[in-house]
Design a protein around this motif. Structure first.
Motif, PDB file in Angstrom:
ATOM      1  N   THR A 255       1.051  -1.332   0.077  1.00 35.77           N
ATOM      2  CA  THR A 255      -0.104  -0.036   0.024  1.00 35.77           C
ATOM      3  C   THR A 255       0.923   1.249  -0.052  1.00 35.77           C
ATOM      4  OG1 THR A 255      -1.791  -1.132   1.222  1.00 35.77           O
ATOM      5  CG2 THR A 255      -1.943   1.110   1.155  1.00 35.77           C
ATOM      6  N   THR A 256       1.930   1.147   0.815  1.00 31.97           N
ATOM      7  CA  THR A 256       2.787   2.296   0.895  1.00 31.97           C
ATOM      8  C   THR A 256       3.414   2.607  -0.411  1.00 31.97           C
ATOM      9  OG1 THR A 256       3.505   1.766   3.112  1.00 31.97           O
ATOM     10  CG2 THR A 256       4.893   3.381   2.077  1.00 31.97           C
ATOM     11  N   TYR A 259       1.390   4.379  -3.283  1.00 33.49           N
ATOM     12  CA  TYR A 259       1.313   5.733  -2.785  1.00 33.49           C
ATOM     13  C   TYR A 259       2.091   6.410  -3.318  1.00 33.49           C
ATOM     14  CZ  TYR A 259       0.580   9.930  -0.149  1.00 33.49           C
ATOM     15  OH  TYR A 259       0.685  11.293   0.080  1.00 33.49           O
ATOM     16  N   THR A 263       2.739   9.599  -6.125  1.00 34.90           N
ATOM     17  CA  THR A 263       2.782  11.028  -5.253  1.00 34.90           C
ATOM     18  C   THR A 263       3.940  11.856  -5.752  1.00 34.90           C
ATOM     19  OG1 THR A 263       1.558  10.180  -3.560  1.00 34.90           O
ATOM     20  CG2 THR A 263       2.873  12.260  -2.968  1.00 34.90           C
ATOM     21  N   THR A 336       4.104   8.040   4.138  1.00 38.00           N
ATOM     22  CA  THR A 336       3.071   8.661   3.532  1.00 38.00           C
ATOM     23  C   THR A 336       2.272   9.752   4.044  1.00 38.00           C
ATOM     24  OG1 THR A 336       1.745   7.051   4.979  1.00 38.00           O
ATOM     25  CG2 THR A 336       2.417   6.061   2.907  1.00 38.00           C
ATOM     26  N   TRP A 339      -1.913  11.184   4.643  1.00 38.98           N
ATOM     27  CA  TRP A 339      -2.871  10.218   4.057  1.00 38.98           C
ATOM     28  C   TRP A 339      -2.662   8.822   4.722  1.00 38.98           C
ATOM     29  CZ3 TRP A 339      -1.578   5.416   1.747  1.00 38.98           C
ATOM     30  CH2 TRP A 339      -2.572   4.829   1.209  1.00 38.98           C
ATOM     31  N   GLY A 340      -1.657   8.326   5.241  1.00 37.96           N
ATOM     32  CA  GLY A 340      -1.398   7.223   6.231  1.00 37.96           C
ATOM     33  C   GLY A 340      -2.237   7.402   7.233  1.00 37.96           C
ATOM     34  N   THR A 342      -5.189   8.653   7.655  1.00 39.58           N
ATOM     35  CA  THR A 342      -6.773   8.610   7.006  1.00 39.58           C
ATOM     36  C   THR A 342      -7.229   7.169   7.413  1.00 39.58           C
ATOM     37  OG1 THR A 342      -6.358   8.179   4.814  1.00 39.58           O
ATOM     38  CG2 THR A 342      -6.518  10.439   5.578  1.00 39.58           C
ATOM     39  N   SER A 344      -9.149   5.463   5.585  1.00 36.70           N
ATOM     40  CA  SER A 344      -9.310   4.752   4.344  1.00 36.70           C
ATOM     41  C   SER A 344      -8.015   4.265   3.954  1.00 36.70           C
ATOM     42  CB  SER A 344      -9.783   5.612   3.392  1.00 36.70           C
ATOM     43  OG  SER A 344      -8.994   6.830   3.116  1.00 36.70           O
ATOM     44  N   SER A 345      -6.764   4.526   4.386  1.00 45.59           N
ATOM     45  CA  SER A 345      -5.562   4.255   3.693  1.00 45.59           C
ATOM     46  C   SER A 345      -5.219   2.707   4.704  1.00 45.59           C
ATOM     47  CB  SER A 345      -4.384   5.055   4.286  1.00 45.59           C
ATOM     48  OG  SER A 345      -4.153   4.983   5.930  1.00 45.59           O
ATOM     49  N   ILE A 347      -3.423   2.146   7.026  1.00 38.68           N
ATOM     50  CA  ILE A 347      -2.118   1.945   7.690  1.00 38.68           C
ATOM     51  C   ILE A 347      -2.123   2.407   9.000  1.00 38.68           C
ATOM     52  CG2 ILE A 347       0.207   2.719   7.578  1.00 38.68           C
ATOM     53  CD1 ILE A 347      -0.040   3.364   4.540  1.00 38.68           C
TER      54      ILE A 347
END
Length: 391
Positions: A255-256, A259, A263, A336, A339-340, A342, A344-345, A347
């Protein structure tokens, strides 16, 4: 995600629909409200054969052993965004294995079928605010020995909120530890849900027994309960329970990276910055070094090379895996940014879930003490043997 990682596609093919539609789609609400994984949902997975991997053949299982069962849990952790699910499954399976190890035909005939089918579930009522030698929970036999009066407070019972049965570890009228089978609906039994920092859907609860009357047939182990617990619950699960966290740590890395690939900072993709690549490399090395140690530990158990009561390699594996998955989650948050954090992430939730292992199956700092004691003892014994040879 790459569902072929470590053969996770095989698990996805069998359980993927349930994981995606009944676990991952609802994880945020379940985590926010601390809603436990239901027995009804576990039953759906059981129908598709989830428990059969580690069940003995005589009970319709594949009897794959701890090493392969650990790999199944690792894949579940990789595919499920809610670590509470594979964590709870591992506990429920260990409960079944414990009952089978006790070897009481009457108990097995009465309870095992529904447990294996997922219609009912069990939990271990072990932990108190004390070590095993100082438990205050007690079982007092009646004068004729036909019943016991049990008083106990077990502060942290994983899966306790939805459990139908508990394996209760208490001291008897001697210093020896005994193990009773307790029903959630026994008069005097109170289950109080606990709100936890992570793994919120495992249904962790406090179990209280006040003057609970239990028939003598509910006494599964009258003596040596601590040794049995070490062999079939504590020691064997120490490295096993880390596998699902390692699977989720791999998903966090993926996931990281995804992202970072999308970015841009300073007119450059973050993934192309060498410092970022070095951080990803650290995460990858931490994951694979811990996986190597954990799976080596489990394979030793299968080969019967480990100490069944307290294995140093299993303890090292648990310690190292906990350190590394938490390092991976923290590094992911550093890379991240906002965002990390949040929901939804996933993480930030993973970071909270990973910390659940800091205290589980012996706290990290206690394991360091235990390992130190073990090393000093081993060196002392080597010195004594050498002195005897010289004399």
């Amino acid at each position: 995600m790459n569902v072929d990682w470590q053969g996770a596609g095989d698990i996805q093919a069998i359980f993927g629909t349930l994981i995606d539609k009944e676990l991952n789609c609802t994880v945020e609400e379940r985590d926010r409200l601390s809603i436990p994984i239901s027995n009804a949902l576990i039953e759906k997975f059981a129908r598709r054969g989830l428990y059969k991997y580690n069940l003995p053949a005589v009970w319709g299982g594949q009897e794959v052993g701890y090493a392969q069962w650990g790999r199944v849990l690792e894949k579940l952790g990789y595919l499920s965004t809610d670590l509470s699910f594979p964590f709870l499954i591992s506990v429920r399976m260990s409960f079944i294995s414990f009952l089978i190890a006790v070897g009481r035909e009457d108990i097995n005939n009465e309870y095992l079928v529904h447990l294996i089918e997922g219609k009912t579930g069990g939990a271990f009522a072990y932990t108190e605010d004390a070590d095993a030698f100082s438990f205050v929970s007690r079982a007092v036999p009646s004068a004729d020995g036909k019943t016991y009066t049990v008083n106990a407070v077990k502060k942290i019972v994983t899966g306790g909120e939805t459990a139908n049965y508990f394996l209760l570890f208490v001291h008897g009228d001697t210093a020896d530890m005994q193990v009773f089978l307790v029903h959630a609906d026994d008069p005097g039994v109170v289950v109080t849900p606990s709100v936890m920092h992570g793994c919120r859907s495992t249904g962790i609860a406090c179990l209280t027994l006040t003057d609970v009357q239990l028939d003598k047939h509910r006494l599964l182990l009258a003596t040596d309960g601590l040794s049995f617990a070490q062999r079939y619950f504590l020691n064997c699960r120490r490295s096993l329970q880390t596998t699902l966290f390692l699977g989720r740590a791999r998903a966090v890395i993926e996931t990281t990276v995804a992202y970072l690939q999308n970015t841009v900072r300073y007119d450059q993709q973050l993934i192309d910055m060498q410092h970022v690549q070095a951080c990803i490399g650290e995460m990858y090395m931490a994951l694979e070094s811990s996986r190597t140690l954990v799976h080596y530990s489990l394979e030793r158990q299968v080969r019967q090379e480990s100490d069944v009561y307290w294995d140093a390699v299993a303890s090292m594996a648990k310690y190292q895996a906990v350190e590394d998955v938490n390092k991976i989650a923290l590094q992911a948050l550093n890379l991240t940014g906002g965002w990390g954090y949040t929901e939804s992430s996933g993480i930030g939730r993973a970071h909270r879930d990973f910390t659940a292992l800091v205290a589980g199956a012996d706290p990290q700092e206690k394991l360091k003490v235990d390992m130190g004691i073990r090393m000093v003892h081993d060196l002392d014994m080597m010195s004594r043997r050498s002195s005897k040879k010289e004399s």
